[in-house]
Motif scaffolding. Sequence first.
Motif, short mmCIF file in Angstrom:
data_model
loop_
_atom_site.label_atom_id
_atom_site.label_comp_id
_atom_site.label_asym_id
_atom_site.label_seq_id
_atom_site.Cartn_x
_atom_site.Cartn_y
_atom_site.Cartn_z
N PHE A 137 6.58 -7.82 -37.02
CA PHE A 137 5.87 -7.85 -35.84
C PHE A 137 4.62 -8.83 -36.02
N ASP A 138 4.50 -9.92 -35.11
CA ASP A 138 3.29 -11.10 -35.22
C ASP A 138 2.01 -10.30 -34.49
N LYS A 139 1.10 -10.87 -34.95
CA LYS A 139 -0.45 -10.25 -34.67
C LYS A 139 -0.34 -10.07 -33.15
N ASP A 140 -0.65 -8.51 -32.72
CA ASP A 140 -0.91 -8.24 -31.53
C ASP A 140 0.63 -7.79 -30.62
N ASP A 141 1.53 -8.17 -31.43
CA ASP A 141 2.81 -7.71 -30.82
C ASP A 141 2.71 -5.97 -30.93
N TRP B 280 3.35 10.62 -27.95
CA TRP B 280 3.20 8.79 -27.63
C TRP B 280 2.09 8.33 -28.37
N LEU B 281 2.41 7.19 -28.90
CA LEU B 281 1.37 6.29 -29.48
C LEU B 281 2.02 4.94 -29.46
N TYR B 282 0.87 4.01 -29.98
CA TYR B 282 1.17 2.53 -29.76
C TYR B 282 1.54 2.20 -31.17
N LEU B 283 2.45 1.40 -31.36
CA LEU B 283 2.71 0.56 -32.68
C LEU B 283 2.47 -0.84 -32.45
N ARG B 284 0.94 -1.20 -32.84
CA ARG B 284 0.47 -2.80 -32.65
C ARG B 284 0.21 -3.11 -33.93
N ALA B 285 0.55 -4.84 -33.88
CA ALA B 285 0.26 -5.29 -35.28
C ALA B 285 -1.23 -5.89 -35.44
N ARG B 286 -2.00 -5.47 -36.13
CA ARG B 286 -3.34 -6.09 -35.99
C ARG B 286 -3.58 -7.26 -37.09
N HIS B 287 -2.53 -7.76 -37.86
CA HIS B 287 -2.79 -8.83 -38.72
C HIS B 287 -1.67 -9.61 -38.42
N ARG C 267 1.42 -12.60 -39.53
CA ARG C 267 2.48 -12.72 -40.91
C ARG C 267 2.34 -14.13 -41.35
N ASP C 268 2.91 -14.42 -42.75
CA ASP C 268 2.97 -15.79 -43.21
C ASP C 268 4.65 -16.01 -43.30
N GLY C 269 4.92 -16.99 -42.97
CA GLY C 269 6.44 -17.61 -43.04
C GLY C 269 7.39 -16.50 -42.76
N HIS C 270 8.12 -16.08 -43.65
CA HIS C 270 9.29 -15.09 -43.54
C HIS C 270 9.05 -13.74 -43.94
N SER C 271 7.72 -13.42 -43.98
CA SER C 271 7.39 -12.25 -44.90
C SER C 271 7.67 -11.36 -43.36
N TYR C 272 8.14 -10.16 -43.96
CA TYR C 272 8.51 -8.93 -43.00
C TYR C 272 7.14 -8.28 -42.65
N CYS C 273 6.25 -8.33 -43.30
CA CYS C 273 4.84 -7.53 -43.22
C CYS C 273 3.95 -8.82 -43.36
N SER C 274 2.65 -7.91 -42.57
CA SER C 274 1.41 -8.88 -42.50
C SER C 274 0.83 -9.40 -43.70
N VAL C 275 -0.07 -10.05 -43.65
CA VAL C 275 -0.71 -10.90 -44.86
C VAL C 275 -1.44 -9.75 -45.60
N LYS C 276 -1.88 -8.66 -44.78
CA LYS C 276 -2.65 -7.50 -45.59
C LYS C 276 -1.54 -6.52 -46.09
N GLY C 277 -0.18 -6.58 -45.81
CA GLY C 277 0.71 -5.58 -46.32
C GLY C 277 1.37 -4.87 -45.08
N CYS C 278 2.14 -4.05 -45.13
CA CYS C 278 3.25 -3.50 -44.42
C CYS C 278 2.26 -2.47 -43.60
N GLU C 279 2.20 -2.76 -42.18
CA GLU C 279 1.29 -1.68 -41.36
C GLU C 279 2.25 -0.57 -40.79
N ARG C 280 1.66 0.57 -41.16
CA ARG C 280 2.57 1.90 -41.13
C ARG C 280 1.70 2.93 -40.25
N VAL C 281 2.60 3.72 -39.57
CA VAL C 281 1.87 5.13 -38.91
C VAL C 281 2.72 6.36 -39.52
#
Length: 1389
Positions: A1069-1073, A1135-1142, A1144-1158
Amino acid sequence: MPTSDGPSRKPVFVAPPHGKHHRAPGYVPGRVAPVRSQPPAKAPPPPPIRPHRPPPERRGTFNLSEENQHRGQAPSLKQRKNTYICFGVSIGVFFFTLILIFSLSTGDELDDNCPDHDRSLSSWNPGHQPEKAVLVKSGHLLRLDTSATLHTLTIQSGGRVVFADNAAGCKNITLKTRHILIEDGGALHIGAPKCRYRSRATIVLVGRSDDTEVPEVPGMGRKFIGVMKGGTLELHGTERVSWSLLTRNVPASGLTTGGYAFQRNFSRGINLRVVDQDTGTIVLSERYDTHQSPADSRRLTQLLQTLPVGRIVTLAVGDSAVKSLLEETKKAIEEKLGSRFVYDLKYREAWALVSVVGSGNASCSEDVREHENHETYGRALAKQNFTTVNGVGFSVTAYSEWKNGFPISGFQIDAVDQVILNLQDKVKKTWQPGDQIVVASTDYSMHQAEEFTLLPCSDCHSKQVRIQGKPQYNHVGEIMDGVDMRAEVALLSRNILIFGEMENSCYGNNLCQFYSHDTYGGHIKINANFSSVHLSHVELKNMGQQAEQGHYPVHFHMCGDVDEKGGYEEPTYVDGLSIHHSFSRCLTIHTTNGLLVKNTIGYDTLGHCFFLEDGIEQRNTFYHNLGLLTRPGTLLPTDRNETLCTSIKDKVYKGYTPSPSTDCKAVSTFWIANPNNNLISNAAAGSQDAGIWFVFHSSSTGDSHGLVPETNAELTPLGIFYNNRVHSNFKAGLFIDKGVKTTNASAADPREYLCLHDSARFRPHQDADPSRPRVAAVIDTLISFKNNDLGAWIRGGDIVIKNSGFADNGVGLAFASDGSYPKDEGSSQEVTQSLFVGESQNRGTNGGQNKYWGLGGADAKMRTLPKNRTFPIRGFQIYDGPVRLTQSTFRGFIPTPERYTSAVGFNLKNNWQLTPQNNLSQLNFHSTVGLRIFFGRPGQWFEGNDLDGDKNSIFHDVDGSVTGYMDTFVGRADNYLIQHPYCVPMPDWNGVICSGRYSQVYIQTQRASNLRLSISRNEYPNAPLVLRGINSQGALSQQYQPILMMSKSYTLHWSGPAPKEVVLSLINFDKDDWVLVGLCYPSDTTFQIMANINDRQRKTFDDLIDYGTVVSLEELVKRPMERKYFFDQSVGLLWLYLRARHGRDGHSYCSVKGCERVKVLATTSSKQTCNCTSKAYPKYYEMPSAVLPMPALNTLPCKGCGAKKLVFSSEPWTSYLQTQVKSLSIKEQQKGDSSSFITVNEVTMPFTRPGYFLVSVDACSGKVTKKTSFATMDAKMKQYLKTGVPNRSIVLMATHGLMEDLVAVAPYLVSFGLTKAADLHSKESLALWGFRGSSPPPPWVSLQAGQGDEFLGLQERYLPLGLEAYGCTPPGDQMRKDLELLKIATGQL
């Protein structure tokens, strides 16, 4: 026994004053004098091993004279003794002077570089004393002048043995013994680097494994040459080209026609064959019953009158031929064929003839045998040798006889003893008649490697040799479809030979249940702290002991650093060894670093060939080595095939049966157990499993364990990998994956120690430290072809493959990532500037353990096939990702009715996750690509095509070079989670092209592994995606990883009770996806929902936030940025939103802060199946729409797409010219073909008018210099062919239309390198590759002629440019990247 003057503190001899090489203390070129200082030890060295001392009566020791032993016992003898000494010295000087004068007069001048010229050496002629154990020690400096047989030979304490040599190279010394032990200052020399041995030296190692007559030497065993601490072993044979490459195809039988053989009984009359003198092809096969039928005699006369001059005719009588043989026929045979015997032929006489029409008696070979009592007591045999227009020699033989009352006649056309091999290197001076060579397979089966003996060849030039017999298989000698598939040709013979004397069959405890032959050969073992070891141009045969661990043809055993880093000013090397027909590996490097192995051959051996043992061997360099026919062995699980794997159970935990596919089946030509080693310009030309295998030890193993610091192989950067070739391997050409089990078998893990272990993941970082930056592993210039399963399989990252060529592999290249959550977050894989060929012009040979033969290729002809006739061949295989495939070219992927062949495909039966970040860009698809992409269909190989990975297959076409639609994604046609109404279906691909943004949601459940997950997009509720999960049934957890279109809504349903714990992770997920998801639960469920960020490097969970509730979906939609959820109890959807708040760098699977989870914790008493689909729809149905509009189709050619290079060669410093010649005959025009052209480096020059078209290309620069056409062969064309073509030119010629004057052209083409003027009677089209310039002509010179329905079609050839043989200035070593890298690898730069 002659002795020296005793030990001295000074070096025995002095280096020549002009010598500039840095040497170890006391070293003189060609020998080692006082022992060098011991190098710093990396670990406490093992205690010195003393040689076993045989019974005293067997030892032959060399002591000073008895007078010297008793010099103090009788003072009165001193004066007499001094007199004797003076007299002896005078006599010695006198004889030395005579020897010196004799040596100078015979040309065998003394040379300080030659160890046998050392003046301090004493002649040694021990004779044949098989029961004598000889000790050579301090003060014994011996030159072995004659062959000898000894029980054992021990050289120690400064003793030295040197093999004598002479300038004529005729000394020829054989030493036969049970073992040679060199230790504590002892030295054995045969030749030297600057004075190579010229005679033939042979060391025969004898003994049986069950021979108790001589106890084993501790650490060495039996039947060996052993070098211990302080020992010196210097063996230097005549320098020879170790191996080369073919530069011209060698067809099976030696002839492109395949040869011909016919034999029959009672074939009455004259049997006739007419042979095309230009090709060796049979053009007419007929029998004329001239015994019974005058009409047949007249038919034969008429035929002979009409045959063109120059045609080959061969006759053989079966039974009898004279009763109705007319006078006119006899006359025709005499006049046309030059027969001397036809008029005198008698009843039932055997008669055979081979002749050339119109050449008289001089060209006629014939033989007659008289008949008596149904016997001719011998065979009438006629035979003549001929040469094709392209310079290939062949023989035509006819025979006739009566034998055991039966008449026999027959014909044979073959190239026996006439096949010439054209090679890349100048070998004629050093490859001699009688030498043995091996030609590698260029097909799927490694068993098509063939051995030959060289024959004398006075007509051969410097790059040619002639072989005895004829080949059984095709061996490619050209660049085909842009990939270098030329066969390696290796010289097995050397003038220094070390071999094990073998029994005729297996015996004792030598694994006779697996091998019928004796596997107890000799071995060479070098131990730590040796003084000097250099081996060059030595042949090792029947070496290695399959049943003994550590007994290999050459074994560097725990030697530590053997280059400058270890104190060796002359770094240790092996160069030009020929190791063949051996029984346990080729060369083993065990806890040894900095060794240079170059120009060495390993052929027909058991177990891993070039072998790094314990996983900590580093900085070793393999340069220009060749391994082929690597067979399974028994020593390690990874050496074993299926049978050996399941049969050997002595080291597994009780009751366990090994699994061949996961524990074993990894035998490799190069087994590289640590990535920090260098591989430059090597060839792995046939192994049971892999050509080159990089395997990763989690810790050091074997004897090394605990002795040195661990190297952390998985994190260690790759050494230099450049210009290696892998082919004819069954499993894979290159394999980078897996580890070995580093614990002993136990109840917890019953598998054997060092079996394969699927745990390692290659992730290189600086200093092998995961906290430091990544270091991309670069695979540069890999040539991979005819590997049955995989051209290359590579797992891990970062890894880059560039400048590489893949052809005729089951799957060209497959990458695998580190897993769903990679250990090395952000790593990726890339392929750039490479070529993928599905099915090339290399059609192979049906046989030699190739199992499959069927139609295929762009020409739809019969060919060998990988795996199966129906196997779906793929060039690039997408497995998981992320991968980047860019600036690469595909050609030769044509599906057939039996199989799907695609340029890009997916891993079969894939249950693993895929990422939409698999990016394809700047790709070029040749016109011979019929299927660019294929997603599979239910059926053979794909089975149901319904595993999770199959359904989620997808990639990103970044620039539209695949589909024509820029920035689109291509996925499965039946996956509606990724579609919108404007997607473009691709039925042939079973795919669909869509615009949009795509990411993954990683869904983990706890204690609910048997559930299937059904996902519906609200826009396509009737087309859910059902996932079964990737973990096995009964696992503690399950995971699903669907790919979703961003900014859309989805509902998730279960095949059973809803799991109590679900974790939803945002992947790629890129930011705000965002996506909006509804999870199905029973209406009485209560929830605890929280968000967190998993920092996987620090193993922490940060930013924990609880979710609150809202009362409606509408309110939730209005508050997308808040951590809220809505549970619709009436439907059962959370129902809930899954939204990226951070970001990503390069080919990282997760955000720069880590893997955002619910994380969702659900509490319910219900056990009902939670599938809410019927209640959810139509309530939550939405109209389908596109988030991003589809781009317009781009129909323009893709600029800058594809690989820049047209040719991917194992000699990348050589430029090549791509040429295509397309001639057109009248019959081709009648069938609708209208194209004729010549293409040079993809620039096509068409010609449409009837006649001849010639293109001249400068052979040095590759530039087209002239383009000329002629309607007929008139005076102008004749003059042009004589003088109009510039010297040093490549000449290409094509024809168009009806060609009535081809015969007139033939004599003029000889000046372009043809062997002779071709017979072009009845030919209808021509294609010529000629050369105007040097002699001999290049091996690629060729003339092809079409006739009737044998159309030439499109002919493609790749020709080398800028060769010195053309008269061009060679590029020089400064242009050789491999040599520069070799200097870097060995510390010379």
